[in-house]
Enzyme design. Structure first.
Site, PDB file in Angstrom:
ATOM      1  N   TYR A 178       0.866  -1.344   0.179  1.00  0.00           N
ATOM      2  CA  TYR A 178       0.073   0.097  -0.077  1.00  0.00           C
ATOM      3  C   TYR A 178       0.878   1.656   0.130  1.00  0.00           C
ATOM      4  CZ  TYR A 178      -4.594  -1.724   0.109  1.00  0.00           C
ATOM      5  OH  TYR A 178      -5.729  -2.168  -0.349  1.00  0.00           O
ATOM      6  N   GLU A 264      -3.062 -30.628   7.550  1.00  0.00           N
ATOM      7  CA  GLU A 264      -3.399 -29.948   6.261  1.00  0.00           C
ATOM      8  C   GLU A 264      -4.481 -28.698   6.586  1.00  0.00           C
ATOM      9  OE1 GLU A 264      -3.979 -31.811   2.671  1.00  0.00           O
ATOM     10  OE2 GLU A 264      -4.416 -30.187   1.734  1.00  0.00           O
ATOM     11  N   ASP A 316      -4.466 -34.540   2.914  1.00  0.00           N
ATOM     12  CA  ASP A 316      -5.383 -35.312   2.181  1.00  0.00           C
ATOM     13  C   ASP A 316      -4.605 -36.356   1.282  1.00  0.00           C
ATOM     14  OD1 ASP A 316      -7.645 -33.683   2.855  1.00  0.00           O
ATOM     15  OD2 ASP A 316      -7.581 -32.311   1.284  1.00  0.00           O
TER      16      ASP A 316
END
Lengths: 435, 700
Positions: A178, A264, A316
């Site tokens: 910014y 995860e 996963d």
């Protein structure tokens, strides 16, 4: 192999013992005491090997670190960065800027030599078990249409970092962006150049005093100090403690945990935190909610190094799960210049592994077919060195690509929401089923 | 009627009798024989007459395509004039002799406005007016209040008179009633690439006019040799499938005009199908640049009128497609039976040799030998039993034959496609490619492709133009193989084309004796009764066409299609790269200079900070660095100094690079393209100014 285990009645004080038949495999669970025994072995093995390694190292050389890049005589020279003090960063920037100023004043414009972070410039070093950056650099001249933007942004970032050094403050990547939205256009550009700047200066990104927003969380048997405040992670409520972005202010880690459980996903993390899994089996639970950020990786490494705990990962059963695992273990290509500080060696893949799908009879409707993209990612992973070095992983990944099925951790919820914490994880631990 | 149960054949063997039982579940002993006209009247959606809007569209295209075919058949450059005239309700009523009646019982009607609704509407209108007045007072640009949408209730049908005039072959005087007034009365068709023959299209328009307005069709026609114009006014007796002639006479032909003019009054919907019709005309102009089209829409409201002229851009016409015999691997059982019934050849050997392509005498003998002991070359072909025919069919399927040649096809031609694209789209760049003939299931096909970038009236992103046997396909674009190929299988960015930002035109024209259309039984309507088994037609595949989507065909053609589009892209890439380079050259200095302030300010900021601390002598610097810092401190080096130096450097670099670019690329000119000047029509007087080298000729 599960069936061959001695069957034993569960004696855990649990009011739900009458619905045993509903949860598959629950009946073969040994009492927690027995599981704790196996964990203790794991714990002891981890601490002794590390101490042994440390002792071995200390006898052979004075450094306490097991192995560094400089210890290896690699054919290609590699680039690694180190933590630099603020004043060192400041003076490096000053030298660079003075060079540039003189070059401009001499009428020669300016350019940067930026270490290339392209994948062709990455190298997996099996001895270190992580990815390192080779020494190729690219020229970033101001007087070229393709690089004028980038070189301008680089100067700008350098000047901003210089200010941070002078004032001795931390800002986030977002803050940095910014300061000049018009020039940076979007945050990915300023973020990428920030990594370039770290490479150019030869320091870690954290030494630039730029931090990322908090992403990772930790809960469990851990006490540490954050900027001077003592934090007890067993008393952090359900959400846990956000992992502080500036690792240099974290210290005094203490724990009576037996292992670190790396998760995860947020959903599985919440399940385990709410069930107070860490009280049943003393552990520390960490998640970065997807791809790990730098802070979480630094934190995990710090825990591993200071507490000497084994790390077990619950991801996963898809190529991305393994990829995330590899980022914790061997580092990401984007940040390979700092892999020495970011990687945690010796992470065990606890689950969910492709072979678990059949072993735990996960119903068909909870398994998802892999997309073409998934299969391609899986095959690509098979080519990666960090997968190849672990034959167990190769086998699992081959199975995944062959069956073309994937499953998320949540697939276990088909046996009830608490199956994960009540049955699956204890059973896994009991059977030492990790790779 | 259980039409759902009737499998429409994909080729032209329409069952000759329309004996369809009344009910499927309880077959009644009495079966009613339906006339073909009746059948189509009840199932007009098959032919693209689903609703009034689409009917208008289909009518236009049927008439236009007929006209083009007619003109091309006598090698005349087509001139087609099409006029759609809107007919108001009262005018229509007066045409059919009905008195316009005022509504008496207003509550009877669907669009009756209740007291409350009226109040609400008035209040809303008042508010809108107020707002407008306010805006006007503030000097804002006021958008014209959109014409109040007329209360077009369902009862308010719109009627249109569609007129299509061409300079084609015309029709023999005596044949006209039967050509229009009898469905499925076509002549015998061979296997040929065809846009469509004078067949069902115009007849369907007639049936539709009969159903919606009841007004007859008017036909004027004259052939080249004739010195009169045949005028015929007729409608069709749907139940008996015979023409009902109102007027059939010969008129004077003053202008020696030849061709046909067909006028039909139908119900339609211009508002909803306006863009489709205009798109169709434009795409037709792209693929037939040698034709001239004049499209007019005439309405009672003057501002709705549309007149578009698509002028001719070339004199080169593709050759007329040649009729060809069947390829053995493309025939089916019914077709073989049909051919046997028709053939003039006596023996099996002769039959095989003459009724199919790519079977020579020796091959025919070998084939007969392979068929089995009960076959012999000399046996009479008409004596073959059904089982024997099946055996022949099986052998045709299994045996290997040479591929049919593409000689019978008439592709639009790369040249014409290119001209058409340039003419109608005015793109910045265009590339075209014409593939060689390929074969699928015994049918040859040719894929031609064009890709354009930029242009007039082209939207950003992909604009896909599909043509099958030189007619545009407008409907169901999403499922089409061309669309899918262009969107998914072409990596546009690798050709430096931005798929979302650039105005890309993709043109694909496929010609074949059989276009593998895919659709829901609507692809094809047989055009003949029994003589024929094989009219392979495209035009009558009405407009709800899916264009080979998922079957085998698509796999095969897709690769040709993809490579054709890619070929175009490769041609374009070099042009685009060059253009980008040119632009970069021009804009380099500006783009580099833009960053000078940002870069120098950043450097200067750091310098200033260092020099501040330098005063306190915290750190040692080299001599030259010291020098710089001192100068910064004494303000003999400022922001401006740095900026100036960097700007100078940019200028220097830019000059060097421009020089290098010029020496590298040299002076290169775009290849020139021939311009086409339209021939003047007769009837001008000229004044000539002669010089030794040229003549100036002025029209008086």
């Amino acid at each position: 192999m599960a069936d061959k285990k001695l069957k034993q009645k569960r004696r855990r004080p649990d009011p739900t013992s009458d619905d045993e038949s509903e949860l598959p495999f629950k009946n073969i669970l040994k009492p927690d005491q027995a599981i704790l025994e196996t964990l203790k072995q794991l714990f002891l093995a981890a601490t002794t090997t590390t101490t042994a390694a440390a002792n071995g190292a200390s006898t052979s050389s004075s450094s306490s670190k097991p192995l560094t890049l400089s210890d290896l005589s690699l054919s290609a020279t590699c680039r690694e960065v180190t933590d630099l003090s603020l004043s060192a960063v400041q003076s490096t920037i000053e030298t660079l800027i003075l060079q540039i100023a003189r070059s401009i004043l001499a009428g020669n414009g300016f350019s940067f030599q930026v270490p290339s972070r392209a994948s062709s410039n990455q190298l997996y070093v099996p001895e270190l078990d992580r990815i390192v950056l080779k020494d190729k650099t690219t020229l970033r001249p101001f007087a070229s249409l393709s690089t004028v933007r980038k070189s301008t942004i680089t100067v700008k970032i350098l000047s901003l970092i210089h200010q941070l050094c002078l004032r001795n403050i931390h800002v986030t990547k977002r803050d940095l962006f910014y300061t000049d939205v018009k020039l940076f256009q979007d945050q990915t550009q300023s973020d990428a150049v920030l990594d370039d700047v770290a490479c150019i200066l030869g320091c870690t990104r954290s030494s630039l005093n730029v931090i990322a927003a908090e992403k990772g969380v930790v809960v469990g048997r851990l006490i540490f100090s954050d900027n001077g405040d003592m934090i007890d992670c067993t008393k952090m409520g359900m959400g846990g403690k956000a992992i502080p972005p500036n690792i240099d202010r974290v210290g005094d880690m203490q724990s009576d945990a037996m292992f670190i459980l790396l998760v995860e996903k947020d959903a599985a993390y919440i399940r385990l935190a709410e069930d107070r899994f860490y009280n049943r089996f003393p552990c520390i639970i960490v998640t970065a909610k997807g791809q790990p950020d730098v802070a979480t990786r630094l934190f995990l490494r710090k825990m591993k190094m200071e507490l000497k705990l084994p790390v077990l990962a619950l991801v996963d059963s898809d190529p991305y799960g393994l990829k995330i695992l590899s980022v914790y273990g061997c580092g990401s290509k984007n940040m390979s210049y700092d892999s020495a500080n970011l990687t945690t060696p010796d992470i065990k893949w606890l689950g969910i592994r492709p072979s678990d799908l059949d072993k735990y009879k996960i119903p068909e409707q909870c398994r998802l077919p892999m997309t073409e993209q998934d299969i391609k990612t899986g095959k690509d992973l098979l080519e990666e060195d960090f997968v190849k070095k672990n034959p167990g992983w190769v086998e699992e990944l081959n199975l995944m690509v062959k069956t073309k099925q994937k499953a998320e951790i949540q697939a276990l919820s088909s046996f009830g929401f608490q199956y994960l914490s009540e049955v699956y994880l204890p059973l896994k631990l009991q059977q030492k089923d990790w790779l | 009627m259980p039409i759902g149960a009737v499998e429409l054949p994909s080729r032209g063997h329409w069952a000759p009798s329309f004996a369809i039982p009344r009910g499927r579940s309880s077959p009644s002993p009495i079966t009613k024989t339906k006339s073909p006209a009746e059948f189509f009247a009840e199932n007009k959606n098959i032919a693209g007459f689903d609703n009034p809007g689409k009917s208008l569209y289909t009518t236009v295209r049927e008439l236009v395509e007929n006209s083009l075919d007619s003109a091309e058949s006598i090698s005349e450059l087509p001139v087609v004039e099409i006029t759609i005239e809107e007919i108001g309700k009262s005018k229509f009523n007066s045409m059919i002799g009905l008195v316009d009646r005022e509504r008496v019982d207003t509550k009877l009607y669907d669009d009756y406005e209740t007291e409350k609704a009226r109040e609400r509407r008035l209040a809303k209108e008042a508010r809108a007016q107020e707002l407008q007045a306010k805006n006007a007072a503030l000097g804002k640009k006021v958008k014209e209040p959109s014409a109040t949408k007329g209360a077009k209730g369902r009862g308010e049908a719109s009627f249109y008179r569609v007129t299509c005039k061409d300079n084609g072959k015309g029709m023999p005087h005596d044949d006209i009633p039967n050509m229009f007034g009898r469905v499925l009365s076509g002549t015998k068709y061979g296997l040929k690439q065809t846009r469509g023959k004078f067949g069902l299209g115009a007849k369907m328009a007639l049936i539709w006019s009969k159903m919606s307005t009841g007004l007859p069709i008017e036909i004027s026609s004259s052939m080249r040799s004739h010195n009169f114009i045949s005028f015929c006014k007729l409608d069709i007796d749907i139940h008996r499938n015979i023409p009902h002639v109102h007027l059939h006479e010969k008129r004077e032909n003053k202008d020696r005009w030849h061709g046909a003019e067909i006028q039909v009054v139908i119900e339609g919907n211009w508002t909803t199908y306006r863009s489709k019709i205009l798109h169709y005309m434009r795409q037709m102009a792209v693929i037939t640049p040698y034709a001239q089209f004049l499209f007019k829409f005439v309405s009672e409201v003057a501002e709705k009128n549309v007149t578009i002229r698509f002028s001719r851009r070339t004199d080169v016409m593709p050759p007329v497609p040649v009729e060809t015999k069947h390829h053995p691997s493309s025939v089916d059982l019914l077709l073989i039976k049909g051919l046997i019934a028709e053939t003039s050849k006596g023996t099996l050997l002769q039959f095989l040799q003459h009724e199919f392509v790519n079977i020579g005498k020796s091959l025919a003998e070998r084939l007969i030998g392979e068929m089995g002991p009960e076959f012999s070359p000399k046996m009479a072909v008409k004596s073959l039993t059904s089982q024997q025919i099946v055996r022949i069919h099986q052998l045709f399927r299994q045996a290997k034959f040479d591929d049919p040649s593409g000689g019978c096809l008439s592709p639009a031609g790369e040249y014409n496609l290119r001209l058409g694209i340039i003419k109608e789209l005015h793109p910045d760049m265009v590339a075209t490619y014409s593939g060689s003939a390929q074969v699928f299931e015994g049918h040859p096909f040719i894929v031609e492709a064009g890709v354009s970038v930029g242009g007039k009236d082209v939207k950003q992103g992909l604009n896909i133009f599909r043509f099958a046997n030189r007619i545009p396909l407008l409907f169901e674009q999403g499922g089409d193989v061309v669309t899918r190929t262009a969107m998914k299988r072409i990596n546009w960015s690798s050709y430096k084309i931005n798929q979302t930002q650039d105005k890309i035109g993709v043109f694909v024209s496929i010609v074949s004796t059989k276009i593998p259309f895919k659709g829901t039984g609507k692809e094809y309507i047989g055009d003949d009764t029994k003589e024929i088994a094989s009219a392979v037609k495209v035009r009558h595949c009405p407009l709800v066409l899916k264009f080979f989507v998922t079957n085998l065909t698509s796999k095969l053609t897709t690769s040709f299609l993809q490579s054709a589009i890619q070929q175009c892209c490769i041609q374009l890439k070099s042009k685009i790269v060059r253009k980008i380079q040119d632009r970069e050259q021009q804009e380099r200095k500006r783009n580099l200079s833009r960053y000078v302030p940002d870069a120098t300010y950043a450097v200067y900021d750091v310098l200033k900070e260092i020099s501040k601390f330098h005063a306190s002598k915290k750190r040692r610097y080299e001599e030259e660095e010291e020098d710089v810092l001192r100068k910064v401190q004494s303000r003999s080096i400022t922001k401006e100094t740095l900026k100036e130096m960097l700007a100078q450097y940019v200028e220097k670099v830019d000059y060097e690079m421009a020089l290098e670019y010029a020496t590298q690329s040299g002076v290169n000119e775009e290849p020139r393209e021939a311009i086409y000047i339209q021939a003047l029509e007769d009837g001008y007087n000229f004044t000539d100014l002669h010089s030794s080298n040229f003549v100036f000729r002025f029209i008086q």
